[in-house]
Structures are given as C-alpha cells and as structure tokens.
Design an enzyme around this catalytic site. Structure first.
Site, PDB file in Angstrom:
ATOM      1  N   TRP A 178       0.865  -1.344  -0.004  1.00 43.19           N
ATOM      2  CA  TRP A 178      -0.094  -0.143  -0.047  1.00 43.19           C
ATOM      3  C   TRP A 178       0.850   1.349   0.054  1.00 43.19           C
ATOM      4  CZ3 TRP A 178      -0.235   3.979   3.522  1.00 43.19           C
ATOM      5  CH2 TRP A 178      -1.331   4.976   3.558  1.00 43.19           C
ATOM      6  N   HIS A 179       1.986   1.126   0.632  1.00 44.33           N
ATOM      7  CA  HIS A 179       2.901   2.421   0.908  1.00 44.33           C
ATOM      8  C   HIS A 179       3.462   2.899  -0.492  1.00 44.33           C
ATOM      9  CE1 HIS A 179       2.275   1.462   5.146  1.00 44.33           C
ATOM     10  NE2 HIS A 179       2.775   2.935   5.315  1.00 44.33           N
ATOM     11  N   GLY A 180       3.669   1.982  -1.566  1.00 48.38           N
ATOM     12  CA  GLY A 180       4.305   2.283  -2.754  1.00 48.38           C
ATOM     13  C   GLY A 180       4.636   1.171  -3.702  1.00 48.38           C
ATOM     14  N   PHE A 236       2.568   8.832  -0.652  1.00 49.52           N
ATOM     15  CA  PHE A 236       1.774   7.504  -0.492  1.00 49.52           C
ATOM     16  C   PHE A 236       0.346   7.659  -0.661  1.00 49.52           C
ATOM     17  CE2 PHE A 236       5.491   6.909   2.731  1.00 49.52           C
ATOM     18  CZ  PHE A 236       6.142   6.280   1.756  1.00 49.52           C
TER      19      PHE A 236
END
Length: 468
Positions: free
Chosen positions: A319-321, A468
């Site tokens: 999800w962060h990248g 993000f």
C-alpha cells in the site's frame, strides 16, 4: 495546499470565521467548497478523480440498499472503481516492468507501455476511507446515505484528506450529519494540538530529515554513518507523520469534529503487536478489519492465522508504494509479529510481575527492530539495501565511527522533546489529567512559538506520507 504554508493559515482563518456564522446545512456546503479548494489548490485536475469516486460510491451505497440481491456486484463495482484508479496511478508501471522482467527471463523481448502520470496526493487515503463506507453498507452495519452533500463532505473533509487519519464512515459521517456547537475549551485544546504539530514538523522532523537525507544521498556510507542516518529517519518519520495527524485533528476540532488518534507513542512499544497498536492506527485497524479478518483471522487454526498475518502485512507494505522495498518492509514486520505469536504460543501470555523491570530493555530492543525496518522503508534501491545489510562495524575507520556518533548527537536534541512527552503520557496514562494554572499553559505555548521561530529548519520538507 500544505499545512505549514502561509496560504493554508489564511485559508483556515477565513474558512473558520465564515463557518461559525452559518447554519448547519450551509456549513456543510462551505466545508465541501473549502475541501475542494484545499485539494485542488496546486493541481486542479485531482478534483476530477475524487469527484468521480464520490459519485460512484454514493450511487453504489444507495443501489446496494435498494437492490440487496445484487449488492455483491455493486460492491464489486465500488471496489473496482476505487482500486482501479489507485492501481492505474500508483502501480501500473510497477506491474508493467514486472511483466517485462518475466518475459525477459524467458528470453522474450516484450515492450509494454508505461504511464507518465503524477500520483494524486492522498489517493491511497481517501480510496480506503470510501471503501469503509461501501463495505459497511454491503455488510449491513451502515445505512446508505441519501444526502449527497453529507456524503461528499465525508469523502473530502480537508483536515484529514491528504494523509489521514483514515476515518471510518461509521465515525465521521454522523459528525457531518449532526449540527456542531462551538466550544472555547475544545478550541483551546485544538490550538495547542496544532501548535504541537507544527513544532514536531518544523523543528523536529525537518531538522532530523536534513541529516537523514544527507546520509542517504551518500554513495557508500560506512556502518556508523548509515545507522546514524537511519536513527535520524526514525525520528523524522514519526515526528513528521504524527505532526500531520495532530494538525489534522486540531484543525477538525475547530470545525466541531473529532478525528481518531493515529499515533500512541509507538517508540515506547514493548513488542511487535504493541507497536502496531500504536503506529498509524487508522491504517493498521483498516487492514485488520477489511483484510485480516475476512481472510479468516485467527478463526481457522494457528497456521492459517500466521499466514493471514503475513499476507496482511505484505499488502500493507505494498500500500505504501510500488517498490519492492515496501513489500520487504511489510514482510519483515509480518515476520516479527509471527515470531511474537509463536513465542506467546510456547511461553504463554502470563508474565510474572517482576518482568516489568525489563521494560526498558524491551522498549530499546523493539526500537532497534523498528529501525532495521526503517532502513528497508527508506532505501528504495534493493542493491543498495543489500549492501547496507552486509556492512560490518569492524570495517569502519575511526573517523567514520566518530562521524556516526557526531550525527547521533546532532539528532538527540530533536528526539528529546518526543521522548519527554511520550514518557510523561505513559507515566500518567491511568491517572487524572493535572489541572495547570493558566500561566503554565501560556509559558508552554510561548516556548513552542519561540522554538519554532528560532530552531525551525531552514529547509522546508514535504510531509513524507504525501508520496503515498
């Protein structure tokens, strides 16, 4: 528009003054307009995306309630719309490059198109927030909203729009719908929360960030210099992200809203599970409720529980990248939590009272483990990350060792206010709040203002979680 800009301060003051002169319905209209101005200040085209998902999810919610037989298909449409946009802007190139690499390994030269699109700020946050609504309607735990204005304000409420907290529809929507009442006591608490957030961002995070950025810009930092940079980044990311959450919560209070607490002094955690009860709480609970539990949680045996933990944390990292280092970071924290569960399984949950004397060692050990994870999070180049983990302290020269110690000493004064505040809260957690004389509050506010003016970083850095 960013919180630590003159534009935002003027925007906030004007909006607040006008807001409290309006009736409830007009307040919501103003919040919607103000939120769109806030979000589209630099890149107006971002507004098309958030408006589109707002319309889709409003329609999906109403349709699920009106046509329950096809609510599964309607939920699928909502998920596809939200994750489709997120995937296109954030992960398309990552998957395209991965497919090309697979074909290259098979000896095939396949060229896939890539997109040169700017990632819309906050898209990862508001898509998850909207999904909490449509999933809630699908499960029957939330009624579909018929008032489009109220729903649109829930989606784009500007204090927490860009970097959270990720609010649940069941918590924020009722606050949008009911009238708000002005409270001087609430406004005073909000003012101090905002000021504390500015201090953490401008004095702590940005100064520590300058040191961390310089270290990670080096081509081949030595062991001691590298880990001094990781320590600086650990202070930066906590101060930076919790500062945003504090400013968001304080700003929302000025409009009569209460947002969830997103951080609970995570660097005083005694173990992996304790850490994730304290760090980015809105995201960790979102993944718990909408990924871990639907996968089966702990209901289908211990082995399945451990697999669900790993899967949830890998997805959380992703999800962060769109980069393998974030996947690795998620897998690392999932592994720590799995190891913790295994230890509890073997040793049991009951601990003698005398083990409390080891709490400082537990806290220090967990902080070291978290810092190892922060190296994976900060270093996006896997080749460099591999090199970093093969460094030996014995290979460093005396000069490199002294440079590392000097950098840590430079970061410690910025870390000290965070440590003092965390210890104060932990010590007094189960006690009544002390009543301070007004002069003490005034002195503290004056000290924070003076510290911001004198010690703020000359380099103004963006909030880390904007990416993000």
């Amino acid at each position: 528009m960013i919180f630590h800009s003159l534009d935002f301060i003027v925007f906030f003051l004007i909006t607040t003054v006008v807001y409290w002169r309006l009736p409830h319905r007009a307040q919501n209209v103003l919040l919607l307009v103000a939120s769109y101005v806030f979000y589209g200040w630099v890149h107006p085209w971002f507004l098309y995306l958030i408006a589109a998902t707002t319309v889709v999810d409003y329609w999906a919610g109403r349709a699920m309630e009106d046509r329950p037989r096809i609510r599964g298909w309607l939920l699928g449409a909502s998920v596809a719309a939200n994750l489709g946009l997120l995937g296109t802007f954030k992960y398309f190139n990552f998957f395209a490059e991965g497919v090309q690499a697979v074909f290259a390994a098979l000896g095939l030269n396949v060229s896939l198109p890539t997109l040169t699109l700017m990632l819309p700020v906050g898209i990862s946050f508001y898509t998850f927030q909207e999904l909490s609504y449509t999933i809630g309607v699908y499960r029957g735990t939330l009624r579909a909203r018929r008032d489009f204005l109220d729903f649109a304000v829930f989606v784009c409420f500007f204090p927490q729009l860009v970097a959270g907290p990720i609010e649940r529809a069941a918590h924020l929507l009722p606050q949008v719908e009911r009238p708000r009442v002005w409270s001087w006591a609430q406004a005073q608490d909000a003012f101090f929360l905002i000021l504390w957030g500015y201090f953490k961002k401008l004095v702590v995070a940005d100064n520590a960030g300058v040191i961390a950025n310089k270290v990670f810009a080096l081509q081949e930092p030595g062991f001691f210099v590298l880990w001094a940079g990781v320590f600086a980044f650990a202070i930066q990311i906590y101060a930076d992200f919790s500062a945003y959450s504090d400013i968001a919560r304080g700003t929302a209070r000025w409009f009569g809203f209460e947002l969830m607490v997103n951080f609970n002094h995570p660097y005083l955690a005694r173990g992996p599970q304790d850490f994730w009860r304290r760090w980015h709480i809105s995201l960790s609970t979102w993944f718990r409720d909408y990924v871990y539990i639907p996968l089966g949680g702990s209901r289908k045996g211990f082995g399945r529980e451990l697999a669900n933990i790993l899967a949830t944390f890998v997805l959380s990292g992703f999800w962060h990248g769109a980069s393998w280092n974030y996947v690795l970071w998620g897998f690392y924290h999932g592994t720590l939590l799995v190891a913790s569960r295994l230890c509890r399984r073997v040793l049991g949950d009951r601990r003698p009272d005398w083990t409390a004397i080891f709490a400082p060692l537990q806290i220090a050990g967990m902080f070291v483990l978290v810092c190892i994870g922060w190296l994976m999070f900060r270093e996006t180049d896997i080749t460099m990350l591999t090199r970093d983990f093969t460094l030996s302290p014995g290979a460093s020269s005396p000069l490199e060792r002294q440079a590392g110690y000097a950098l840590i000493l430079r970061v410690l004064p910025y870390a000290a206010p965070l440590l003092v505040q965390s210890l104060w809260v932990e010590i007094r957690r189960d006690r009544a709040e002390p009543t301070w004389p007004a002069i003490v509050d005034g002195l503290l506010v004056g000290w924070l203002f003076a510290a911001i003016l004198v010690f703020r970083s000359q380099a103004s850095l963006d909030f880390i979680y904007f990416q993000f």
